[in-house]
Design a protein around this motif. Structure first.
Motif, mmCIF file in Angstrom:
data_model
loop_
_atom_site.group_PDB
_atom_site.id
_atom_site.type_symbol
_atom_site.label_atom_id
_atom_site.label_comp_id
_atom_site.label_asym_id
_atom_site.label_seq_id
_atom_site.Cartn_x
_atom_site.Cartn_y
_atom_site.Cartn_z
ATOM 1 N N ASP A 86 0.926 4.839 -116.753
ATOM 2 C CA ASP A 86 2.232 5.275 -116.256
ATOM 3 C C ASP A 86 2.949 4.057 -115.703
ATOM 4 O OD1 ASP A 86 4.422 6.888 -115.357
ATOM 5 O OD2 ASP A 86 3.040 8.567 -115.148
ATOM 6 N N VAL A 87 4.199 4.243 -115.300
ATOM 7 C CA VAL A 87 4.976 3.133 -114.755
ATOM 8 C C VAL A 87 4.362 2.656 -113.446
ATOM 9 C CG1 VAL A 87 7.118 3.823 -115.878
ATOM 10 C CG2 VAL A 87 6.554 4.759 -113.624
ATOM 11 N N ALA A 117 -6.916 3.210 -115.023
ATOM 12 C CA ALA A 117 -5.469 3.420 -115.056
ATOM 13 C C ALA A 117 -4.767 2.084 -115.244
ATOM 14 C CB ALA A 117 -4.984 4.094 -113.783
ATOM 15 N N VAL A 118 -3.606 2.139 -115.894
ATOM 16 C CA VAL A 118 -2.773 0.957 -116.106
ATOM 17 C C VAL A 118 -1.351 1.292 -115.674
ATOM 18 C CG1 VAL A 118 -1.860 -0.685 -117.781
ATOM 19 C CG2 VAL A 118 -4.183 0.191 -118.046
ATOM 20 N N GLY A 119 -0.759 0.450 -114.851
ATOM 21 C CA GLY A 119 0.609 0.644 -114.398
ATOM 22 C C GLY A 119 1.584 -0.143 -115.244
ATOM 23 N N ARG A 120 1.964 0.422 -116.384
ATOM 24 C CA ARG A 120 2.891 -0.264 -117.287
ATOM 25 C C ARG A 120 3.612 0.791 -118.126
ATOM 26 N NH1 ARG A 120 0.000 -4.537 -120.902
ATOM 27 N NH2 ARG A 120 -0.557 -5.277 -118.818
ATOM 28 N N SER A 121 4.882 0.551 -118.422
ATOM 29 C CA SER A 121 5.678 1.492 -119.200
ATOM 30 C C SER A 121 5.124 1.656 -120.599
ATOM 31 C CB SER A 121 7.127 1.016 -119.279
ATOM 32 O OG SER A 121 7.847 1.762 -120.245
ATOM 33 N N TYR A 122 5.172 2.900 -121.108
ATOM 34 C CA TYR A 122 4.730 3.134 -122.477
ATOM 35 C C TYR A 122 5.775 2.697 -123.504
ATOM 36 C CZ TYR A 122 7.111 7.635 -121.457
ATOM 37 O OH TYR A 122 7.992 8.615 -121.058
ATOM 38 N N LEU A 123 6.875 2.087 -123.058
ATOM 39 C CA LEU A 123 7.833 1.497 -123.979
ATOM 40 C C LEU A 123 7.489 0.033 -124.252
ATOM 41 C CD1 LEU A 123 11.148 3.130 -122.766
ATOM 42 C CD2 LEU A 123 9.527 3.918 -124.487
ATOM 43 N N GLU A 179 10.668 3.151 -129.691
ATOM 44 C CA GLU A 179 9.793 2.186 -129.040
ATOM 45 C C GLU A 179 8.440 2.801 -128.699
ATOM 46 O OE1 GLU A 179 10.926 -1.349 -128.328
ATOM 47 O OE2 GLU A 179 11.803 -0.357 -130.081
ATOM 48 N N PHE A 180 8.449 4.012 -128.182
ATOM 49 C CA PHE A 180 7.201 4.689 -127.830
ATOM 50 C C PHE A 180 6.285 4.783 -129.049
ATOM 51 C CE2 PHE A 180 4.696 8.613 -127.643
ATOM 52 C CZ PHE A 180 4.004 8.435 -126.455
ATOM 53 N N ILE A 181 6.836 5.220 -130.163
ATOM 54 C CA ILE A 181 6.024 5.373 -131.367
ATOM 55 C C ILE A 181 5.584 4.022 -131.924
ATOM 56 C CG2 ILE A 181 6.168 6.062 -133.801
ATOM 57 C CD1 ILE A 181 5.501 8.333 -131.965
ATOM 58 N N ALA A 182 6.480 3.043 -131.915
ATOM 59 C CA ALA A 182 6.150 1.729 -132.485
ATOM 60 C C ALA A 182 4.940 1.112 -131.782
ATOM 61 C CB ALA A 182 7.356 0.796 -132.385
ATOM 62 N N PHE A 183 4.906 1.167 -130.465
ATOM 63 C CA PHE A 183 3.787 0.546 -129.744
ATOM 64 C C PHE A 183 2.513 1.369 -129.844
ATOM 65 C CE2 PHE A 183 7.387 -1.632 -127.640
ATOM 66 C CZ PHE A 183 6.998 -2.925 -127.924
ATOM 67 N N ARG A 184 2.627 2.678 -130.000
ATOM 68 C CA ARG A 184 1.412 3.463 -130.241
ATOM 69 C C ARG A 184 0.858 3.150 -131.628
ATOM 70 N NH1 ARG A 184 3.651 3.917 -126.171
ATOM 71 N NH2 ARG A 184 2.422 2.030 -125.920
ATOM 72 N N GLY A 185 1.751 2.786 -132.553
ATOM 73 C CA GLY A 185 1.278 2.380 -133.871
ATOM 74 C C GLY A 185 0.411 1.141 -133.812
ATOM 75 N N ARG A 186 0.697 0.266 -132.871
ATOM 76 C CA ARG A 186 -0.159 -0.918 -132.700
ATOM 77 C C ARG A 186 -1.484 -0.545 -132.031
ATOM 78 N NH1 ARG A 186 4.017 -5.549 -130.362
ATOM 79 N NH2 ARG A 186 5.621 -5.314 -131.965
ATOM 80 N N GLU A 187 -1.422 0.334 -131.048
ATOM 81 C CA GLU A 187 -2.601 0.597 -130.220
ATOM 82 C C GLU A 187 -3.617 1.513 -130.885
ATOM 83 O OE1 GLU A 187 -0.249 0.179 -125.940
ATOM 84 O OE2 GLU A 187 -0.913 2.132 -126.641
ATOM 85 N N LEU A 188 -3.159 2.484 -131.666
ATOM 86 C CA LEU A 188 -4.099 3.418 -132.272
ATOM 87 C C LEU A 188 -5.028 2.693 -133.253
ATOM 88 C CD1 LEU A 188 -1.962 6.600 -133.042
ATOM 89 C CD2 LEU A 188 -3.830 6.412 -131.397
ATOM 90 N N SER A 189 -6.266 3.117 -133.270
ATOM 91 C CA SER A 189 -7.225 2.587 -134.231
ATOM 92 C C SER A 189 -6.941 3.195 -135.600
ATOM 93 C CB SER A 189 -8.653 2.941 -133.790
ATOM 94 O OG SER A 189 -8.809 4.355 -133.762
ATOM 95 N N PRO A 190 -7.396 2.571 -136.682
ATOM 96 C CA PRO A 190 -7.220 3.171 -138.008
ATOM 97 C C PRO A 190 -7.808 4.579 -138.051
ATOM 98 C CG PRO A 190 -7.895 0.893 -138.216
ATOM 99 C CD PRO A 190 -8.006 1.225 -136.755
#
Length: 353
Positions: A86-87, A117-123, A179-190
């Motif tokens: 979260d932020v 937990a990580v304090g960073r925007s999901y954007l 932006e939300f989807i683009a960065f999840r595309g990087r993070e998700l495993s195949p």
């Protein structure tokens, strides 16, 4: 800035939990994702990520169900890591108290699951590339990253009569979703999957919750007449939230159906039942109906509205919260109406290499 949730009785999927609208469907989708995604061999951990965790209540039941599905595929000692994000301004102390104390916490039932937990925007990118096996986000992405314009005639842009304001918020919502989807595309495993539950919007542009937002505007007008808020404060009371239609959710994936190696495998936008209204139809208790909806509203948006107060006096803030609550209860109980609640359920999957 995700909405939070409150538990007031031990009904894990009942209307007592603030954000349980749509949770049954979302939990099944998350459980199915956990049952089907490719998993790493031990000792490499299975990674679950929650995006927009708030105080963690919205994720406890789905994540717990997902962990149970994973355990059917891996040994009891195989580590599972759950990262809540979260932020930076989020109350992470409340999150960790929830994980420690809530009777539905997954930490109570699985000894080989570890929370962080990580304090960073999901954007932005939060976690390592190709490292998240299952992602979860509930009641978070309808909060915009910024307010692109002042709303001259309402607290919520979707109800504004100003077409330029509505368009500015729609553009911001499209940017944030991209932006939300683009960065999840990087993070998700195949082969990894992300399950999302959020505010939807009807195809004809109706935002939903019309009686509630109409009541908020009338209640605030009453407080202004009583000189409890100033005209300037009332103008600053705005909510940076936007629901999205099915077309909005599909936009980054057009025309090929893929974006950042992701594709949508499930998408519905539909009205969920108003459980408070169903209860009212049984007991005809208009006050209880109104108090249920106002309790939801106070927890979800009052703090954001009252950030407009000048100066930021805690005692006055509490007084105005109580006054706004009382005025809204009176309005909603005088003419009970069911709330249209458009909810989006989305599953995206990353393609295998």
């Amino acid at each position: 800035m995700p909405e939070s949730s409150v538990v007031v009785q031990p009904d894990p999927l009942g209307s007592s939990r603030l954000q349980t609208v749509g949770l049954r469907t979302a939990t099944k989708l998350f459980e199915q994702a956990a049952a089907e995604v490719p998993l790493p061999a031990a000792p490499h951990p299975v990674v679950i990520a929650e995006y927009g965790s708030g105080n963690a209540h919205n994720g406890l039941l789905p994540i717990g169900a997902g962990i149970a599905a994973l355990r059917k595929r891996i040994r009891p000692e195989h580590p599972i890591v759950v990262t809540h994000t979260d932020v930076p301004d989020n109350d992470f102390s409340a999150l960790f108290r929830t994980l420690r104390d809530d009777p539905f916490s997954y930490l109570r039932t699985d000894r080989a699951t570890y929370a962080s937990a990580v304090g960073r925007s999901y954007l932005s990118q939060i976690l390592p590339s190709d490292g998240v096996h299952v992602g979860w986000s509930a009641w978070a992405i309808h909060w915009l990253s910024r307010m692109p314009a002042d709303i001259p005639d309402h607290v919520q842009a979707s109800f504004s009569a100003d077409a330029q304001v509505r368009a500015a918020y729609a553009r911001q919502a499209a940017h944030d979703w991209h932006e939300f989807i683009a960065f999840r595309g990087r993070e998700l495993s195949p082969g990894g999957r992300l399950v999302i539950m959020t505010m939807g919007q009807h195809d004809d542009g109706r935002p939903g919750l019309e009686p509630l937002f109409g009541g908020i505007m009338h209640a605030l007008a009453e407080l202004r007449v009583q000189r409890l808020v100033t005209d300037d404060e009332l103008r600053r009371m705005q909510l940076p939230i936007v629901g999205r239609s099915e077309a909005d959710f599909r936009s980054p994936f057009a025309p090929s159906g893929r974006f950042e190696r992701l594709q949508i495998t499930h998408l519905t936008v539909a009205d969920e039942p108003d459980r408070f209204w169903l209860q009212y139809q049984n007991d005809r208790d208009a006050t209880a109906f109104a108090k249920s909806w106002v309790g939801f509203t106070r927890a979800a948006v009052f703090d954001t509205l009252l950030d407009a107060l000048d100066p930021a006096d805690p005692a006055r803030r509490c007084q105005l919260s109580d006054a706004l609550e009382a005025a809204l209860v009176d309005l909603l109980s005088a003419a009970p109406r069911p709330m249209p609640i458009p909810v989006a359920h989305i599953v995206v999957q990353k393609q295998l290499r």
